[in-house]
Design a protein around this motif. Sequence first.
Motif, short mmCIF file in Angstrom:
data_model
loop_
_atom_site.label_atom_id
_atom_site.label_comp_id
_atom_site.label_asym_id
_atom_site.label_seq_id
_atom_site.Cartn_x
_atom_site.Cartn_y
_atom_site.Cartn_z
N ASN A 156 14.54 8.26 5.83
CA ASN A 156 14.68 6.81 6.03
C ASN A 156 13.84 6.01 5.06
N ILE A 157 13.88 6.39 3.80
CA ILE A 157 13.12 5.59 2.84
C ILE A 157 14.09 4.77 2.01
N ASP A 158 13.64 3.59 1.57
CA ASP A 158 14.54 2.79 0.75
C ASP A 158 14.35 3.18 -0.72
N THR A 159 15.16 2.59 -1.60
CA THR A 159 15.17 2.98 -3.01
C THR A 159 13.80 2.80 -3.65
N ARG A 160 13.14 1.69 -3.30
CA ARG A 160 11.82 1.42 -3.89
C ARG A 160 10.83 2.52 -3.49
N GLN A 161 10.86 2.86 -2.19
CA GLN A 161 9.95 3.92 -1.72
C GLN A 161 10.30 5.25 -2.39
N ASN A 162 11.61 5.48 -2.58
CA ASN A 162 12.08 6.73 -3.19
C ASN A 162 11.48 6.90 -4.59
N GLN A 163 11.42 5.77 -5.35
CA GLN A 163 10.90 5.85 -6.71
C GLN A 163 9.41 6.16 -6.73
N ASN A 164 8.73 5.77 -5.64
CA ASN A 164 7.27 5.96 -5.61
C ASN A 164 6.85 7.27 -4.96
N LEU A 165 7.81 8.13 -4.66
CA LEU A 165 7.47 9.34 -3.90
C LEU A 165 6.51 10.28 -4.63
N GLY A 166 6.67 10.35 -5.94
CA GLY A 166 5.80 11.27 -6.69
C GLY A 166 6.36 12.68 -6.67
N ASN A 167 5.74 13.54 -7.49
CA ASN A 167 6.28 14.89 -7.69
C ASN A 167 6.19 15.76 -6.46
N LEU A 168 5.16 15.51 -5.65
CA LEU A 168 4.88 16.45 -4.57
C LEU A 168 5.74 16.21 -3.34
N SER A 169 6.45 15.08 -3.30
CA SER A 169 7.20 14.77 -2.10
C SER A 169 8.69 15.05 -2.29
N ILE A 170 9.37 15.24 -1.16
CA ILE A 170 10.78 15.61 -1.18
C ILE A 170 11.54 14.62 -0.32
N GLU A 171 12.76 14.30 -0.72
CA GLU A 171 13.60 13.41 0.09
C GLU A 171 14.43 14.27 1.04
N TYR A 172 14.46 13.86 2.31
CA TYR A 172 15.04 14.66 3.40
C TYR A 172 16.50 15.05 3.18
N GLU A 173 17.35 14.08 2.83
CA GLU A 173 18.78 14.39 2.70
C GLU A 173 19.01 15.38 1.56
#
Length: 542
Positions: free
Chosen positions: A141-158
């Motif tokens: 449930n992250i928006d596009t802006r948050q997605n860009q700031n995730l960094g290398n260590l994080s993964i998007e759920y879908e």
Amino acid sequence: MLGTMMNYPLTLAQILEHAHCIHGDKQVHSLLPNGRLHTYNYDTLYLRVKQLANAITTLGGRPGDRVATFASNTYQHLELCCAVPYAGAIIHPLNVRLAPAQLAKIVAEADDKLIFVDGACAEQFSQLQHKIDCKHVIFFNIDTRQNQNLGNLSIEYEQFLSEADDDYTSDIQDENWAMALCYTSGTDGEPKGVLYTHRSMFLHTLAVNQADVFGLTELDVVMPLVPMFHAMGWGLPYASMFAGADIVFANANHERIVDLIAETGVTVAAGVPTVWTKLLPELRERKQDISSLQRLIVGGEPMPSTLIEVYEEELGVEVRHAWGMTEMSPTGTFSTLRSANQHLSDTEKWKIKAMQGRPISGVQIRLANENRTELPWDGMTIGELQVKSPWTARSYYKNEPTPEHFTADGWLRTGDLATIDAEGYMQIVDRAKAIIRSGGESISPVALENVLLKHPSIKDAAVIGISDEKWGERPLAIVVLSPQKTENISEILKQHLATGFPKFWIPDKFVVVDEIPKTGVGKTDKHAIMELITASQKGELL
Ligand code: AMP
């Protein structure tokens, strides 16, 4: 001689398989942080749970690993509460309302290997992230802006899910294998972990679905307004799935609850009394049709008889008042009326319903005094409430059972002071542990006192709960100042506490006294303090 019946392990997998096989078309609705209502059915949930179990395993999650969540109630959170135990790992929903320092301690003790974070909680999580040592962080449930700031260590759920196969078979042979970890709020300032087993959760699910308890059926639409970190949302999601009821998650969008009840046809809703106090004006003035709503399940703190009356008489909604604790998965007693009570007047019935109730089938209760003598069920004698059931903890996570919490003959000491009448109705009269319950959340006076005492201007301190119309209770601090006292002490102490506790823990008021009343053995006398405060509110002290 052993019987000849199948050795059929009682696991969460049976609940999930049953929901898919028998109730595949039943629905899960989730109000997302962006305001959109997401809906899918148990068949889709089942496939995604299998995918998720595969994805977790591929990422290195092994049976017995602790997998944390930092999330509100959404369909992804439900998927995790199913997939993690399905894969043999242990789901650990974190209390998002705790301060980062408290959470960091809990994550370290739990030794969480992965953490799944809801975009709606991303800001709070940013204060925690650098304090914990979790190998992988997965966001949903992250928006596009948050997605860009995730960094290398994080993964998007879908994306995490899409890379995994949905072919997965759960293989838990031992029903005593751990499946979930929930932390109490901590009566001595230190939250304690309760490690549920597949067996305990399975039996709790069956028990709460009895007609006199949650009484859920396939006809129901259930709205749990209880966070997952509170004893797995009081077990409501699993109970709904087993019964084949639809589920409605309101997430944190409390202002949309009445709309959601009308839109989805909610029949049963559950939450702490504060939620029902808060929603009352809106429900009274509603324009929406909420005639589907039949029943409220209320617990976590006392439900006043006046509030029961309003809901039952004015709104025509039955109130079922429950008592329980994290250590009991959490259900212990339910205040439903006996056949012998049916002839009573409504006022007398509401009085009974405001009691904490009778033990549900499978739960044993008793009262004991300090000498461990069992006390009579006469409705007058006060003793410590002790409990036993197949879904009650026998020790805390990473701790051996101690006499402080467990009796030698295997009962859990609840720390609640209660009476029990001849009909078996239990009534809580006080909390031996004096924990403060504010808006359904617990605040530990001892934890606040310990930090207050660290301030150089403070010689002695005590924190008590005073009743509050909106929140049930709020903390109030009584302090004795040291000779080098400072101006603006309230503000200074609030700032001092704010570094270690969430905002709602900070006392609204600080009362300065010359001496804090103590009992004969030198312990802080909270009853005497309460009298002092009552006197001060009448203008006799301040
Ligand atoms: P928790 O483990 O956070 O759910 O807290 C459990 C404690 O909440 C119990 O030991 C009680 O002190 C309190 N509690 C739960 N339900 C009720 C209730 N219906 N009435 C009064 N106190 C309650």
